[in-house]
Design a protein around this motif. Sequence first.
Motif, PDB file in Angstrom:
ATOM      1  N   ASP A  54       0.850  -1.187   0.000  1.00  0.00           N
ATOM      2  CA  ASP A  54       0.000   0.000   0.000  1.00  0.00           C
ATOM      3  C   ASP A  54       0.888   1.241   0.000  1.00  0.00           C
ATOM      4  N   SER A  95       0.159   4.249   0.146  1.00  0.00           N
ATOM      5  CA  SER A  95      -0.240   5.307   1.077  1.00  0.00           C
ATOM      6  C   SER A  95       0.245   5.021   2.494  1.00  0.00           C
ATOM      7  N   VAL A  96       0.639   3.774   2.763  1.00  0.00           N
ATOM      8  CA  VAL A  96       1.089   3.375   4.101  1.00  0.00           C
ATOM      9  C   VAL A  96       2.610   3.318   4.167  1.00  0.00           C
ATOM     10  N   TYR A 145       7.557   3.344   6.983  1.00  0.00           N
ATOM     11  CA  TYR A 145       6.169   3.542   7.373  1.00  0.00           C
ATOM     12  C   TYR A 145       5.818   5.029   7.349  1.00  0.00           C
ATOM     13  N   THR A 146       4.662   5.361   6.775  1.00  0.00           N
ATOM     14  CA  THR A 146       4.229   6.765   6.677  1.00  0.00           C
ATOM     15  C   THR A 146       3.403   7.210   7.870  1.00  0.00           C
ATOM     16  N   LEU A 206       0.250   6.246   8.266  1.00  0.00           N
ATOM     17  CA  LEU A 206      -1.143   6.366   7.844  1.00  0.00           C
ATOM     18  C   LEU A 206      -1.866   5.032   7.780  1.00  0.00           C
ATOM     19  N   GLY A 207      -1.277   3.977   8.289  1.00  0.00           N
ATOM     20  CA  GLY A 207      -1.915   2.671   8.220  1.00  0.00           C
ATOM     21  C   GLY A 207      -3.102   2.551   9.161  1.00  0.00           C
ATOM     22  N   HIS A 208      -4.108   1.783   8.736  1.00  0.00           N
ATOM     23  CA  HIS A 208      -5.277   1.557   9.578  1.00  0.00           C
ATOM     24  C   HIS A 208      -4.902   0.628  10.729  1.00  0.00           C
ATOM     25  N   ASN A 266      -2.369   0.796  12.390  1.00  0.00           N
ATOM     26  CA  ASN A 266      -0.935   0.534  12.273  1.00  0.00           C
ATOM     27  C   ASN A 266      -0.647  -0.848  11.690  1.00  0.00           C
ATOM     28  N   SER A 280      -0.770  -3.251   7.946  1.00  0.00           N
ATOM     29  CA  SER A 280      -0.910  -3.299   6.496  1.00  0.00           C
ATOM     30  C   SER A 280      -0.354  -4.623   5.994  1.00  0.00           C
TER      31      SER A 280
END
Length: 668
Positions: free
Chosen positions: A552, A554-555, A606-607, A609-611, A613, A615
């Motif tokens: 992902d 975005s993550v 890691y950004t 932004l993970g749901h 934390n 992914s």
Amino acid sequence: MKKILLLLILFVTVSNAQSWKAERVNPANRLNGVDFLMGFGVAVGDGGSAYIKNGYFSDWVLSRSGQQTDVLKSVSISVDQAIAVGNGGLALRYNISTHSWHDLNAVYFSFAGNTGYIVGNSSTAFKSTNGGTNWSPVNFNLTDYQILSVHFNESNTVVMGTQPLAGNTHSRVLISENGGAGFLPVSVPYVGSIYSVSVIGSNTIYAAGEFGLLKSTNRGLSWLDITPNIPGYIYPASVAFFGDYGNIIFNSGMFARTTNGGASWTTETAAPVGTGIPLAMSTRDFNLVQAVGWGENQAWTRIHPIEVKIADGSVFPGDTVDVPVFIGDWAPDYHAFSSQFYIDGFAPKLKFLGIVTSEGSLLSTANWSHYTNQTNDNLRFISYGAAPITGSGTFCFLRFKATPPDPTVRDSVFVSFDSLYFNTKDHPVIGNGGWIRIKTRFPGDVDLNGVVQAFDASMVLRYLTGTVTLNEEQLGNAEVTNNNQITSADASTIAMYVAGLIPALPWGNFPQAAGTPVMNDLNSQYGQPVEVPVYINSRDDLYSLEGRLEYDASVFNYAGLQLNPAFANALKEVRNEDGTVKFAVAALNEVEFPTGEPVMKLLLNYTGLGHNNTSEVSLAMIRINENIHLTNAASSTIHIVTGIEDAGTLPGDFALMQNYPNPFNPAT
């Protein structure tokens, strides 16, 4: 406001692609006007004569005649009727369904839908909005306009061309922007009769007359001279524009057309010198033109040629190829019942095997019979049938076998028409040949430079990762393991050949590999790089691998793909794009490393932004050597640890106790 005339240098080229059919009508009256709509045409002329044409390529047939002094000047067709007008108030209506003529009372005419205008001398102008049943006079401030032409469009713009009176220094056009309710006279900076006008939208006007052809893009405030540069004293007889596409015919018999608003022109000869003088033209379609006039011939039809093309193709030596014969532009109303063509130039590099009429081809659809005869390097083909061919499409296929004298040399053959026609040569046909490229089978030469190098192996890897594309010949040379697939094993095999480890290409002895891809779930500390290992358990005979890891984007941010050090001498290609990492690796020898070590690690950051934390990274596809593709081969769920997860047992109660030892009183 001052009118400005700008001179424009024009480019004129001669086009021989079209041909014109001349016709002498019977009786041979001078024809002054013509119109054509949906395969039906009307031409009018001296003696009150009117001629009918049913079909674009049929002959003109006399429909009516009048007194010798009657002169019909113009005609316009609208759906179910035609209206012709002439001198002395002569006006006629033709009912197309009943084939009958009826009297009206007016002069020149231009018609569209239910709205029409009739114009003439002494500022004569009438307008009808109900298909010519009733007419209302159009009022001008002056009465000295000798109106010769009129044109209007859907934007309520009406333009009329006039004949200048004696002593005038300018010609004039009359322009209405409100559907004829009022007209503004606008000077044209030349003197001469304006025989034809054409208006596009509300601003662009073309005026053709004794001075040539002028164009205005600002409702007549300024004019450009866009007259085609044709030698001799000639003037435009008629002009018609469709946007930037325009046709113009001259009294000399020349015809010109433009596709860029008059910036450049191509010319054709409609009526050879001495055979006739065109006076009017019908061209509701840019390609379909009917002209009439007087002289030895009185009518001319622009015949749009049929275009036939042998498609380009490619073939390996010894293989066969089906080359399409495609009919592009087709003449309207033309029905072909037979065809004949000769082609040459293909032998000895190509051997003709036969005609293929696949389902959907024109020959197959029309159920035509066909025959061929080959003599030396010339192929003769004839075909015919009871049902006509009436449009474009794939006519048939020519099947050839590549038989080059030297199959190791790349070559090409131009297959062309020696002759080509339909029916009895009653319609012009343009035949265009095609190039058949004979490709070389040079296994391993992916870049087609005639040498097998390590670069060819790297091109295979770049193709597998989507970095480059390969054409058909390159793909044929890239497949060197005889399995009809392009894999990283082909890159390994090419590299082995370059290193002298195998004697020749292609090489069909590439070993089958063993191994099962595995990924494990993992925890990673927040703020630290994330390493996602990929394992291949129970591996054996590992030479190459290719695949795709997905994450992902975005993550995680991509930080790299780290291969096991055992691949240090292997060829590698890695490409990351939008959360997908494509990789292809090719080694010259079996790659061995200790059990338990990963074959690669995907490095991520890691950004935040993970749901929750959490992914997932997946091995979406992998192929080891030339084994089958494994899809959804493995995955790893990554949990980012952000702090203390378990604080232990919580206290049950609180109390304030004496500190011991007491720093103020050590005895206590």
